[in-house]
Design a protein around this motif. Structure first.
Motif, PDB file in Angstrom:
ATOM      1  N   VAL A   1      -8.344  15.404  -7.042  1.00  0.00           N
ATOM      2  CA  VAL A   1      -7.091  15.994  -7.476  1.00  0.00           C
ATOM      3  C   VAL A   1      -7.012  16.065  -9.001  1.00  0.00           C
ATOM      4  O   VAL A   1      -6.654  17.102  -9.564  1.00  0.00           O
ATOM      5  N   SER A   2      -7.362  14.985  -9.683  1.00  0.00           N
ATOM      6  CA  SER A   2      -7.250  14.991 -11.140  1.00  0.00           C
ATOM      7  C   SER A   2      -8.301  15.859 -11.804  1.00  0.00           C
ATOM      8  O   SER A   2      -8.092  16.384 -12.892  1.00  0.00           O
TER       9      SER A   2
ATOM     10  N   GLY B   1      -9.187   6.774  -3.810  1.00  0.00           N
ATOM     11  CA  GLY B   1      -9.799   7.000  -5.117  1.00  0.00           C
ATOM     12  C   GLY B   1     -10.564   8.306  -5.172  1.00  0.00           C
ATOM     13  O   GLY B   1     -10.499   9.034  -6.164  1.00  0.00           O
ATOM     14  N   ILE B   2     -11.290   8.615  -4.111  1.00  0.00           N
ATOM     15  CA  ILE B   2     -12.018   9.884  -4.056  1.00  0.00           C
ATOM     16  C   ILE B   2     -11.043  11.050  -4.077  1.00  0.00           C
ATOM     17  O   ILE B   2     -11.248  12.030  -4.799  1.00  0.00           O
ATOM     18  N   ILE B   3      -9.964  10.933  -3.315  1.00  0.00           N
ATOM     19  CA  ILE B   3      -8.946  11.989  -3.320  1.00  0.00           C
ATOM     20  C   ILE B   3      -8.319  12.121  -4.706  1.00  0.00           C
ATOM     21  O   ILE B   3      -8.112  13.239  -5.202  1.00  0.00           O
TER      22      ILE B   3
ATOM     23  N   ASP C   1       0.821  -1.209   0.000  1.00  0.00           N
ATOM     24  CA  ASP C   1       0.000   0.000   0.000  1.00  0.00           C
ATOM     25  C   ASP C   1       0.857   1.262   0.000  1.00  0.00           C
ATOM     26  O   ASP C   1       0.548   2.229  -0.699  1.00  0.00           O
ATOM     27  N   LEU C   2       1.928   1.251   0.772  1.00  0.00           N
ATOM     28  CA  LEU C   2       2.816   2.411   0.792  1.00  0.00           C
ATOM     29  C   LEU C   2       3.483   2.635  -0.562  1.00  0.00           C
ATOM     30  O   LEU C   2       3.618   3.775  -1.015  1.00  0.00           O
ATOM     31  N   ILE C   3       3.879   1.563  -1.209  1.00  0.00           N
ATOM     32  CA  ILE C   3       4.490   1.681  -2.532  1.00  0.00           C
ATOM     33  C   ILE C   3       3.484   2.241  -3.530  1.00  0.00           C
ATOM     34  O   ILE C   3       3.810   3.132  -4.327  1.00  0.00           O
ATOM     35  N   ILE C   4       2.250   1.763  -3.485  1.00  0.00           N
ATOM     36  CA  ILE C   4       1.208   2.266  -4.394  1.00  0.00           C
ATOM     37  C   ILE C   4       0.935   3.742  -4.136  1.00  0.00           C
ATOM     38  O   ILE C   4       0.798   4.535  -5.076  1.00  0.00           O
ATOM     39  N   ILE C   5       0.857   4.142  -2.875  1.00  0.00           N
ATOM     40  CA  ILE C   5       0.602   5.548  -2.543  1.00  0.00           C
ATOM     41  C   ILE C   5       1.736   6.430  -3.053  1.00  0.00           C
ATOM     42  O   ILE C   5       1.493   7.500  -3.633  1.00  0.00           O
ATOM     43  N   VAL C   6       2.986   5.992  -2.890  1.00  0.00           N
ATOM     44  CA  VAL C   6       4.132   6.775  -3.381  1.00  0.00           C
ATOM     45  C   VAL C   6       4.097   6.862  -4.907  1.00  0.00           C
ATOM     46  O   VAL C   6       4.337   7.941  -5.477  1.00  0.00           O
ATOM     47  N   ILE C   7       3.768   5.766  -5.586  1.00  0.00           N
ATOM     48  CA  ILE C   7       3.682   5.788  -7.050  1.00  0.00           C
ATOM     49  C   ILE C   7       2.581   6.737  -7.515  1.00  0.00           C
ATOM     50  O   ILE C   7       2.773   7.497  -8.474  1.00  0.00           O
ATOM     51  N   ILE C   8       1.448   6.741  -6.835  1.00  0.00           N
ATOM     52  CA  ILE C   8       0.348   7.638  -7.204  1.00  0.00           C
ATOM     53  C   ILE C   8       0.759   9.091  -7.021  1.00  0.00           C
ATOM     54  O   ILE C   8       0.492   9.938  -7.886  1.00  0.00           O
ATOM     55  N   ILE C   9       1.433   9.385  -5.928  1.00  0.00           N
ATOM     56  CA  ILE C   9       1.889  10.762  -5.692  1.00  0.00           C
ATOM     57  C   ILE C   9       2.897  11.178  -6.761  1.00  0.00           C
ATOM     58  O   ILE C   9       2.822  12.290  -7.297  1.00  0.00           O
ATOM     59  N   LEU C  10       3.838  10.296  -7.085  1.00  0.00           N
ATOM     60  CA  LEU C  10       4.827  10.615  -8.113  1.00  0.00           C
ATOM     61  C   LEU C  10       4.179  10.814  -9.487  1.00  0.00           C
ATOM     62  O   LEU C  10       4.560  11.721 -10.230  1.00  0.00           O
ATOM     63  N   LEU C  11       3.208   9.970  -9.824  1.00  0.00           N
ATOM     64  CA  LEU C  11       2.515  10.143 -11.106  1.00  0.00           C
ATOM     65  C   LEU C  11       1.742  11.452 -11.160  1.00  0.00           C
ATOM     66  O   LEU C  11       1.702  12.117 -12.203  1.00  0.00           O
ATOM     67  N   ASN C  12       1.128  11.845 -10.039  1.00  0.00           N
ATOM     68  CA  ASN C  12       0.434  13.130 -10.004  1.00  0.00           C
ATOM     69  C   ASN C  12       1.397  14.296 -10.168  1.00  0.00           C
ATOM     70  O   ASN C  12       1.097  15.267 -10.874  1.00  0.00           O
ATOM     71  N   ILE C  13       2.562  14.205  -9.541  1.00  0.00           N
ATOM     72  CA  ILE C  13       3.567  15.268  -9.678  1.00  0.00           C
ATOM     73  C   ILE C  13       4.081  15.334 -11.108  1.00  0.00           C
ATOM     74  O   ILE C  13       4.196  16.424 -11.690  1.00  0.00           O
TER      75      ILE C  13
ATOM     76  N   CYS D   1      -8.560  13.063 -18.268  1.00  0.00           N
ATOM     77  CA  CYS D   1      -9.153  13.882 -17.210  1.00  0.00           C
ATOM     78  C   CYS D   1     -10.647  14.045 -17.420  1.00  0.00           C
ATOM     79  O   CYS D   1     -11.329  14.629 -16.598  1.00  0.00           O
ATOM     80  N   GLY D   2     -11.156  13.527 -18.505  1.00  0.00           N
ATOM     81  CA  GLY D   2     -12.583  13.604 -18.789  1.00  0.00           C
ATOM     82  C   GLY D   2     -13.342  12.486 -18.104  1.00  0.00           C
ATOM     83  O   GLY D   2     -12.889  11.863 -17.151  1.00  0.00           O
ATOM     84  N   CYS D   3     -14.496  12.222 -18.608  1.00  0.00           N
ATOM     85  CA  CYS D   3     -15.406  11.254 -18.000  1.00  0.00           C
ATOM     86  C   CYS D   3     -14.851   9.829 -18.052  1.00  0.00           C
ATOM     87  O   CYS D   3     -14.929   9.099 -17.064  1.00  0.00           O
ATOM     88  N   LEU D   4     -14.275   9.428 -19.171  1.00  0.00           N
ATOM     89  CA  LEU D   4     -13.735   8.083 -19.300  1.00  0.00           C
ATOM     90  C   LEU D   4     -12.603   7.846 -18.302  1.00  0.00           C
ATOM     91  O   LEU D   4     -12.527   6.790 -17.670  1.00  0.00           O
ATOM     92  N   GLY D   5     -11.750   8.802 -18.155  1.00  0.00           N
ATOM     93  CA  GLY D   5     -10.649   8.688 -17.196  1.00  0.00           C
ATOM     94  C   GLY D   5     -11.134   8.578 -15.770  1.00  0.00           C
ATOM     95  O   GLY D   5     -10.589   7.812 -14.974  1.00  0.00           O
ATOM     96  N   GLN D   6     -12.178   9.329 -15.433  1.00  0.00           N
ATOM     97  CA  GLN D   6     -12.726   9.256 -14.082  1.00  0.00           C
ATOM     98  C   GLN D   6     -13.337   7.883 -13.810  1.00  0.00           C
ATOM     99  O   GLN D   6     -13.214   7.352 -12.711  1.00  0.00           O
ATOM    100  N   ILE D   7     -13.974   7.295 -14.812  1.00  0.00           N
ATOM    101  CA  ILE D   7     -14.565   5.962 -14.648  1.00  0.00           C
ATOM    102  C   ILE D   7     -13.465   4.922 -14.470  1.00  0.00           C
ATOM    103  O   ILE D   7     -13.572   4.035 -13.618  1.00  0.00           O
ATOM    104  N   VAL D   8     -12.400   5.016 -15.257  1.00  0.00           N
ATOM    105  CA  VAL D   8     -11.292   4.073 -15.130  1.00  0.00           C
ATOM    106  C   VAL D   8     -10.630   4.200 -13.767  1.00  0.00           C
ATOM    107  O   VAL D   8     -10.345   3.192 -13.106  1.00  0.00           O
ATOM    108  N   ILE D   9     -10.386   5.418 -13.318  1.00  0.00           N
ATOM    109  CA  ILE D   9      -9.800   5.643 -11.998  1.00  0.00           C
ATOM    110  C   ILE D   9     -10.712   5.096 -10.917  1.00  0.00           C
ATOM    111  O   ILE D   9     -10.259   4.428  -9.979  1.00  0.00           O
ATOM    112  N   PHE D  10     -12.011   5.315 -11.041  1.00  0.00           N
ATOM    113  CA  PHE D  10     -12.975   4.836 -10.058  1.00  0.00           C
ATOM    114  C   PHE D  10     -12.955   3.308  -9.960  1.00  0.00           C
ATOM    115  O   PHE D  10     -12.877   2.743  -8.868  1.00  0.00           O
TER     116      PHE D  10
END
Length: 103
Positions: free
Chosen positions: A98-99, A92-94, A12-24, A38-47
């Motif tokens: 953010v995105s 996921g909500i965060i 979980d820590l590795i995934i959280i760090v990867i998500i933060i790095l990808l956002n940066i 960042c549109g609707c399709l991306g939000q569904i995939v992220i969800f």
């Protein structure tokens, strides 16, 4: 004294760090081929990714770690792994906020 926390494991820590790095990286470079995500399709995939994929991967990794140590006695031993679902739902909500609004 160990730094291991069963509620948030190493995976979980590795995934959280990867998500933060990808956002940066996304915020810094903003590749144009990812603008559509960042549109609707991306939000569904992220969800769906945070709803099902990451919690199941996390639970699988945690069960493998615990059973290799020999602590896999009964089903109540691994009951805490169900807390991975609300953890990733919150992440996921965060991520969607953010995105969608910050990035």
């Amino acid at each position: 004294m160990t730094l291991y926390n069963p509620y948030i494991g190493y995976f979980d820590l590795i995934i959280i760090v990867i998500i933060i790095l990808l956002n940066i990286l996304y915020r810094k470079y903003k590749p144009e081929y990812l603008e559509a995500w960042c549109g609707c399709l991306g939000q569904i995939v992220i969800f769906l990714f945070y709803l099902l994929v990451l919690p199941f991967l996390s639970i699988t990794v945690e069960i493998d770690i615990v059973c290799k140590e020999g602590n896999c006695m009964d089903s109540f031993t691994l009951l805490y792994t169900l807390l991975r679902f609300p953890l990733y739902w919150g992440l996921g909500i965060i991520q969607i906020v953010v995105s969608k609004y910050i990035l």
